[in-house]
Scaffold this motif. Structure first.
Motif, PDB file in Angstrom:
ATOM      1  N   ARG A 142       0.822  -1.207   0.000  1.00  0.00           N
ATOM      2  CA  ARG A 142       0.000   0.000   0.000  1.00  0.00           C
ATOM      3  C   ARG A 142       0.861   1.263   0.000  1.00  0.00           C
ATOM      4  O   ARG A 142       1.867   1.350   0.713  1.00  0.00           O
ATOM      5  CB  ARG A 142      -0.909   0.000   1.234  1.00  0.00           C
ATOM      6  N   LEU A 143       0.437   2.241  -0.788  1.00  0.00           N
ATOM      7  CA  LEU A 143       1.041   3.571  -0.797  1.00  0.00           C
ATOM      8  C   LEU A 143       0.253   4.474   0.135  1.00  0.00           C
ATOM      9  O   LEU A 143      -0.966   4.612   0.007  1.00  0.00           O
ATOM     10  CB  LEU A 143       1.039   4.144  -2.216  1.00  0.00           C
ATOM     11  N   MET A 144       0.950   5.109   1.072  1.00  0.00           N
ATOM     12  CA  MET A 144       0.292   6.016   2.007  1.00  0.00           C
ATOM     13  C   MET A 144       0.197   7.420   1.412  1.00  0.00           C
ATOM     14  O   MET A 144       0.884   7.757   0.456  1.00  0.00           O
ATOM     15  CB  MET A 144       1.060   6.051   3.331  1.00  0.00           C
ATOM     16  N   GLU A 145      -0.644   8.249   1.989  1.00  0.00           N
ATOM     17  CA  GLU A 145      -0.844   9.606   1.480  1.00  0.00           C
ATOM     18  C   GLU A 145       0.437  10.418   1.525  1.00  0.00           C
ATOM     19  O   GLU A 145       0.634  11.350   0.752  1.00  0.00           O
ATOM     20  CB  GLU A 145      -1.935  10.302   2.300  1.00  0.00           C
ATOM     21  N   SER A 146       1.342  10.056   2.432  1.00  0.00           N
ATOM     22  CA  SER A 146       2.627  10.756   2.549  1.00  0.00           C
ATOM     23  C   SER A 146       3.537  10.528   1.351  1.00  0.00           C
ATOM     24  O   SER A 146       4.573  11.182   1.224  1.00  0.00           O
ATOM     25  CB  SER A 146       3.350  10.293   3.820  1.00  0.00           C
ATOM     26  N   GLY A 147       3.174   9.591   0.477  1.00  0.00           N
ATOM     27  CA  GLY A 147       4.036   9.248  -0.649  1.00  0.00           C
ATOM     28  C   GLY A 147       5.031   8.162  -0.321  1.00  0.00           C
ATOM     29  O   GLY A 147       5.930   7.872  -1.120  1.00  0.00           O
ATOM     30  N   TYR A 322       3.709  17.006  -3.392  1.00  0.00           N
ATOM     31  CA  TYR A 322       3.456  15.600  -3.072  1.00  0.00           C
ATOM     32  C   TYR A 322       4.767  14.891  -2.745  1.00  0.00           C
ATOM     33  O   TYR A 322       5.836  15.263  -3.216  1.00  0.00           O
ATOM     34  CB  TYR A 322       2.757  14.908  -4.242  1.00  0.00           C
ATOM     35  N   GLY A 323       4.647  13.846  -1.933  1.00  0.00           N
ATOM     36  CA  GLY A 323       5.814  13.060  -1.570  1.00  0.00           C
ATOM     37  C   GLY A 323       6.432  13.523  -0.268  1.00  0.00           C
ATOM     38  O   GLY A 323       6.053  14.560   0.292  1.00  0.00           O
ATOM     39  N   PRO A 324       7.406  12.777   0.237  1.00  0.00           N
ATOM     40  CA  PRO A 324       8.060  13.128   1.509  1.00  0.00           C
ATOM     41  C   PRO A 324       8.786  14.467   1.403  1.00  0.00           C
ATOM     42  O   PRO A 324       9.175  14.896   0.320  1.00  0.00           O
ATOM     43  CB  PRO A 324       9.058  11.984   1.725  1.00  0.00           C
ATOM     44  N   ASP A 325       8.977  15.110   2.558  1.00  0.00           N
ATOM     45  CA  ASP A 325       9.733  16.353   2.554  1.00  0.00           C
ATOM     46  C   ASP A 325      11.230  16.062   2.635  1.00  0.00           C
ATOM     47  O   ASP A 325      11.663  14.914   2.555  1.00  0.00           O
ATOM     48  CB  ASP A 325       9.280  17.271   3.696  1.00  0.00           C
ATOM     49  N   PRO A 369       0.642   5.081  -8.658  1.00  0.00           N
ATOM     50  CA  PRO A 369       0.655   6.069  -7.589  1.00  0.00           C
ATOM     51  C   PRO A 369      -0.191   7.297  -7.886  1.00  0.00           C
ATOM     52  O   PRO A 369      -0.846   7.840  -6.992  1.00  0.00           O
ATOM     53  CB  PRO A 369       2.133   6.437  -7.426  1.00  0.00           C
ATOM     54  N   VAL A 370      -0.199   7.740  -9.134  1.00  0.00           N
ATOM     55  CA  VAL A 370      -1.025   8.883  -9.497  1.00  0.00           C
ATOM     56  C   VAL A 370      -2.506   8.550  -9.298  1.00  0.00           C
ATOM     57  O   VAL A 370      -3.286   9.374  -8.809  1.00  0.00           O
ATOM     58  CB  VAL A 370      -0.728   9.311 -10.948  1.00  0.00           C
TER      59      VAL A 370
END
Length: 414
Positions: A142-147, A322-325, A369-370
């Protein structure tokens, strides 16, 4: 030695496309980097001096044999592989992954499981999804909302039924760097094969396949300043007995076992030249040491620029990142993807392109992912990727145009 802004300015003179197009900002590295003159010259030289096939009993053919062996050895140094015997070449990463999945698939039984992720490029999803036709069960992490990938979900889905785990080292869509060490521990515990897609990772970080402990790793020369050639690393012994698609006349020994025909010799020599070009920015007694040193310092330069852009663009009204910082200590590829509230990704990329700012829009063949992030109907993402030849001035130009674009859209909808 450190790789600084001054080094970047020097490097830009090595890339003909940049020298000829000074007003273009090539911020599209994740889609394919520009090529230095050394690579162009290597390709041209092979065509000019030994454009013949391998294994002939005459001098030009023996020279091609030599160059192909040197290329395998140089790429082995680039990846930290045991030797050039671990390096196979192909038309593209995707082609090699299809060949690999087909071979592994013949060893699987109905009900066996293959694990992929929701974050991956289709090049490391589609070939494995095709095994469902053989009765193989394909599951997703699973892909989380955080990327980021859900580590607990990964651990839960790697079981005694798992035969293969195919995972990307870094996401070309969001810049996320995945926990390959965790993937290795989990797969090793159940005896599963680990396949790593390093296409987006290889241009930005030193790789040590032996330390990673992966069974197979794939990457693409055109992402690290070379021509479009697929590369497959196979752990010693991993390829030896796989039932690959090959002609009866093909050498059954690795690394040739998965190479289906005559290779693109000139392009492969270009990949060799690309690796040696990168190494030229590093220090050390051996080629491997120079590669690691260069990649370490270039990575730090790219990371600093990408962090600057990431932190600045998120402050623009109407922009979502989008994605981690880029938190301290976090592994992060220098790739930043955004959306605008009042412009589609395609509209934004078209407007930026008119200003000489080359960025990508859409899903970048990372459709899953998109889709998971709910962006498919909005046209996907606007992606900016930093490479060794990019400058802060280029990113400032991009930021200014994004601010202008956002304000125009906001006024139009007011």
């Amino acid at each position: 030695m450190a790789y600084t802004h001054e080094h970047c300015l020097r490097s830009r003179k090595d890339f003909p496309a940049i020298a000829k197009n000074p007003d273009l900002a090539f911020l599209d590295g994740p889609g394919g980097t520009q090529v230095p003159r050394a690579v162009v010259d290597a390709i041209a030289d092979l065509y000019a001096t030994c454009n013949v096939n391998t294994h002939g009993n005459f001098a030009p053919s023996r020279e091609v044999d030599r160059r192909m062996q040197v290329a395998r050895t140089v790429v082995a140094d680039f990846l930290g592989a045991e030797s050039g015997a671990c390096i196979s070449f192909g038309q593209s990463m995707t082609t090699l992954c299809f060949n690999l999945s087909a071979a592994i698939g013949r060893t699987l039984c109905p009900g066996d499981e293959v694990l992929i992720t929701q974050l991956d490029h289709e090049g490391n999803r589609g070939p494995w999804l095709g095994l469902q036709e053989r009765g193989v069960v394909v599951r997703e992490v699973r892909l989380m909302e955080s990327g980021e990938l859900d580590a607990a979900d990964m651990a839960a889905k790697i079981t005694g039924r798992t035969k293969v785990f195919a995972i990307g080292a870094s996401a070309n869509s969001l810049g996320t760097v995945n926990d390959i060490a965790l993937a290795r521990r989990l797969t090793r515990a159940v005896g599963a094969t680990l396949v790593v897609d390093a296409v987006h990772y290889a241009p930005h970080f030193p790789i040590d396949v032996q330390a990673l402990g992966t069974d197979f790793l794939l990457c693409s020369g055109y992402k690290f300043y070379g021509p479009h050639v697929g590369v497959l690393y196979s752990r010693p012994g991993a390829l030896d007995h796989l039932p690959t698609d090959r002609l009866s006349v093909q050498d059954p020994a690795p690394p040739y076992r998965i190479e289906t025909g005559t290779l693109n010799h000139a392009a492969i020599d270009g990949v060799r030249a690309a690796v040696e070009y990168i190494a030229g920015w590093g220090s050390g007694a051996s080629l491997r040491e120079r590669i690691v040193d260069a990649m370490t310092h270039i990575s730090a330069y790219e990371h600093e620029l990408a962090k600057f852009y990431h932190d600045a663009v998120r402050r623009i009204p109407g922009v979502k990142v989008y994605g981690p910082d880029f938190a301290p200590g976090r592994m992060r590829a220098p790739t930043v993807s955004i959306t605008l509230d009042h412009a589609t990704a395609a509209e934004a990329a078209l407007a930026l392109g008119r200003q000489g700012l080359c960025v990508w829009d859409g899903d970048f063949y990372a459709a899953r992912p998109v889709q998971v992030l709910g962006l498919a109907e909005r046209g996907g993402l606007i992606r900016t990727g930093v490479s060794m030849y990019n400058t802060r001035d280029e990113l400032n130009r991009l930021l200014a145009e994004l601010e202008e674009l956002g304000s125009k859209r906001l006024r139009a909808t007011a």
